[in-house]
Scaffold this motif. Structure first.
Motif, PDB file in Angstrom:
ATOM      1  N   UNK A  53      97.170 106.724  24.328  1.00 56.33           N
ATOM      2  CA  UNK A  53      96.349 105.861  23.471  1.00 56.33           C
ATOM      3  C   UNK A  53      97.210 104.735  22.896  1.00 56.33           C
ATOM      4  N   UNK A  54      96.579 103.570  22.752  1.00 55.66           N
ATOM      5  CA  UNK A  54      97.180 102.439  22.040  1.00 55.66           C
ATOM      6  C   UNK A  54      96.185 102.034  20.946  1.00 55.66           C
ATOM      7  N   UNK A  55      96.283 102.671  19.810  1.00 55.84           N
ATOM      8  CA  UNK A  55      95.343 102.431  18.715  1.00 55.84           C
ATOM      9  C   UNK A  55      95.926 101.364  17.789  1.00 55.84           C
TER      10      UNK A  55
ATOM     11  N   UNK B 202      95.040 103.345  10.098  1.00 56.56           N
ATOM     12  CA  UNK B 202      96.057 102.297  10.223  1.00 56.56           C
ATOM     13  C   UNK B 202      95.727 101.140   9.284  1.00 56.56           C
ATOM     14  N   UNK B 203      94.466 100.694   9.299  1.00 57.38           N
ATOM     15  CA  UNK B 203      94.046  99.585   8.444  1.00 57.38           C
ATOM     16  C   UNK B 203      94.205  99.931   6.966  1.00 57.38           C
ATOM     17  N   UNK B 204      93.886 101.164   6.596  1.00 51.03           N
ATOM     18  CA  UNK B 204      94.003 101.575   5.198  1.00 51.03           C
ATOM     19  C   UNK B 204      95.434 101.392   4.694  1.00 51.03           C
ATOM     20  N   UNK B 205      96.414 101.742   5.518  1.00 53.78           N
ATOM     21  CA  UNK B 205      97.811 101.611   5.096  1.00 53.78           C
ATOM     22  C   UNK B 205      98.208 100.135   5.014  1.00 53.78           C
ATOM     23  N   UNK B 206      97.730  99.312   5.943  1.00 50.21           N
ATOM     24  CA  UNK B 206      97.990  97.869   5.862  1.00 50.21           C
ATOM     25  C   UNK B 206      97.464  97.324   4.532  1.00 50.21           C
ATOM     26  N   UNK B 207      96.252  97.731   4.165  1.00 50.49           N
ATOM     27  CA  UNK B 207      95.658  97.283   2.899  1.00 50.49           C
ATOM     28  C   UNK B 207      96.439  97.816   1.700  1.00 50.49           C
TER      29      UNK B 207
ATOM     30  N   UNK C  67      98.665  91.013   5.040  1.00 50.67           N
ATOM     31  CA  UNK C  67      97.721  90.338   5.920  1.00 50.67           C
ATOM     32  C   UNK C  67      98.524  89.586   6.969  1.00 50.67           C
ATOM     33  N   UNK C  68      97.815  89.026   7.954  1.00 46.52           N
ATOM     34  CA  UNK C  68      98.469  88.419   9.116  1.00 46.52           C
ATOM     35  C   UNK C  68      99.423  89.427   9.753  1.00 46.52           C
ATOM     36  N   UNK C  69      98.917  90.643   9.915  1.00 53.88           N
ATOM     37  CA  UNK C  69      99.730  91.758  10.413  1.00 53.88           C
ATOM     38  C   UNK C  69      98.924  92.559  11.431  1.00 53.88           C
ATOM     39  N   UNK C  70      99.595  92.966  12.488  1.00 52.40           N
ATOM     40  CA  UNK C  70      99.060  93.900  13.479  1.00 52.40           C
ATOM     41  C   UNK C  70      99.929  95.149  13.480  1.00 52.40           C
ATOM     42  N   UNK C  71      99.284  96.316  13.490  1.00 54.96           N
ATOM     43  CA  UNK C  71     100.008  97.573  13.692  1.00 54.96           C
ATOM     44  C   UNK C  71      99.386  98.283  14.887  1.00 54.96           C
TER      45      UNK C  71
ATOM     46  N   UNK D  61      98.241 109.188  12.296  1.00 56.01           N
ATOM     47  CA  UNK D  61      98.217 107.733  12.497  1.00 56.01           C
ATOM     48  C   UNK D  61      98.583 106.997  11.207  1.00 56.01           C
ATOM     49  N   UNK D  62      98.086 107.499  10.082  1.00 55.19           N
ATOM     50  CA  UNK D  62      98.420 106.872   8.805  1.00 55.19           C
ATOM     51  C   UNK D  62      99.909 107.020   8.497  1.00 55.19           C
ATOM     52  N   UNK D  63     100.456 108.198   8.764  1.00 58.95           N
ATOM     53  CA  UNK D  63     101.866 108.442   8.450  1.00 58.95           C
ATOM     54  C   UNK D  63     102.782 107.579   9.318  1.00 58.95           C
ATOM     55  N   UNK D  64     102.459 107.460  10.596  1.00 55.57           N
ATOM     56  CA  UNK D  64     103.265 106.614  11.478  1.00 55.57           C
ATOM     57  C   UNK D  64     103.239 105.164  10.994  1.00 55.57           C
ATOM     58  N   UNK D  65     102.058 104.701  10.602  1.00 56.22           N
ATOM     59  CA  UNK D  65     101.930 103.335  10.075  1.00 56.22           C
ATOM     60  C   UNK D  65     102.730 103.174   8.793  1.00 56.22           C
ATOM     61  N   UNK D  66     102.633 104.165   7.922  1.00 59.57           N
ATOM     62  CA  UNK D  66     103.379 104.136   6.658  1.00 59.57           C
ATOM     63  C   UNK D  66     104.879 104.039   6.914  1.00 59.57           C
ATOM     64  N   UNK D  67     105.368 104.783   7.880  1.00 59.63           N
ATOM     65  CA  UNK D  67     106.793 104.749   8.199  1.00 59.63           C
ATOM     66  C   UNK D  67     107.224 103.357   8.654  1.00 59.63           C
TER      67      UNK D  67
END
Length: 206
Positions: free
Chosen positions: A55-57, A85-90, A95-99, A119-125
């Motif tokens: 997967x590429x989420x 993923x979006x929740x952690x970005x927020x 903004x102007x960010x892709x994860x 997924x949230x933890x990986x984004x957080x890291x």
């Protein structure tokens, strides 16, 4: 000088972190982007960098208000990948960010709740270790002065302007970008340095 008014934060560069849960690898790649098209280009680059993943989420968020966004679960259960993923970005006010979180399935299903947390933890890291930069608003101004005041005006522009250029005619005109929250300070310094002989008008925001 007044406190800088930050519109939002973005990343100064790419950041990547990996976690392993029950044999599955979750590789989070966070990157600054300028547009939807830019986000898709970076998504394809990540796919090529990690070929054969299950997967590429991803999620991206754009603009000062952050209302231009997209999430994608890429075959994972609905809402289990892109939204976390979006929740952690927020959470990081970015903004102007892709994860993009790339998953190599390890053979053990995690269940919806654990999958979302992964997924949230990986984004957080990836985001917690990334360098953020503030995005502030600039205004473009046109400064008018006579030739005797050129040196004084240049000193003020060197102090306040992000960039500027000059046109030399009967009088001198400078086009410059000044940080919006520093405009009052700029106006005061310009008046003091030229005994109010130089002036300026606002042109646009950037």
């Amino acid at each position: 000088m007044s406190e800088t008014r930050v519109l939002y934060y973005t990343l100064s560069g790419e950041s990547r972190q990996e976690i392993v849960i029950n044999g599955s690898r979750f590789i989070a790649t966070a990157v600054p982007v300028a547009s939807k098209e830019d986000a898709l280009i970076h998504l394809e680059r990540v796919r090529q960098l990690f070929p054969g993943a299950t997967h590429y989420c991803y999620a991206y968020r754009l603009g000062a208000d952050g209302l231009d966004f997209r999430t994608w679960d890429d075959g994972e259960p609905k809402g289990s990948a892109g939204k976390p993923i979006l929740f952690v970005i927020q959470k990081y006010r970015l903004s102007d960010v892709l994860v993009v979180v790339t998953r190599y399935f390890g053979g053990t299903k995690l269940g919806l709740a654990r999958l979302a947390r992964a997924y949230a933890h990986a984004t957080e890291m990836a985001l917690s270790g990334a360098e953020r930069v503030a995005v502030v608003r600039y205004v473009r101004v046109r400064v008018f002065c006579g030739y005797p005041d050129v040196d004084a005006v240049v000193r003020i522009l060197d102090r306040h302007a992000l960039d500027y250029d000059a046109e030399y005619r009967d009088a001198v005109e400078f086009s410059a970008r000044i940080r919006e929250d520093a405009l009052e300070h700029f106006a005061r310094d310009l008046a003091d340095a030229t005994s109010a002989r130089a002036g300026f008008v606002l042109l646009e925001q950037s």
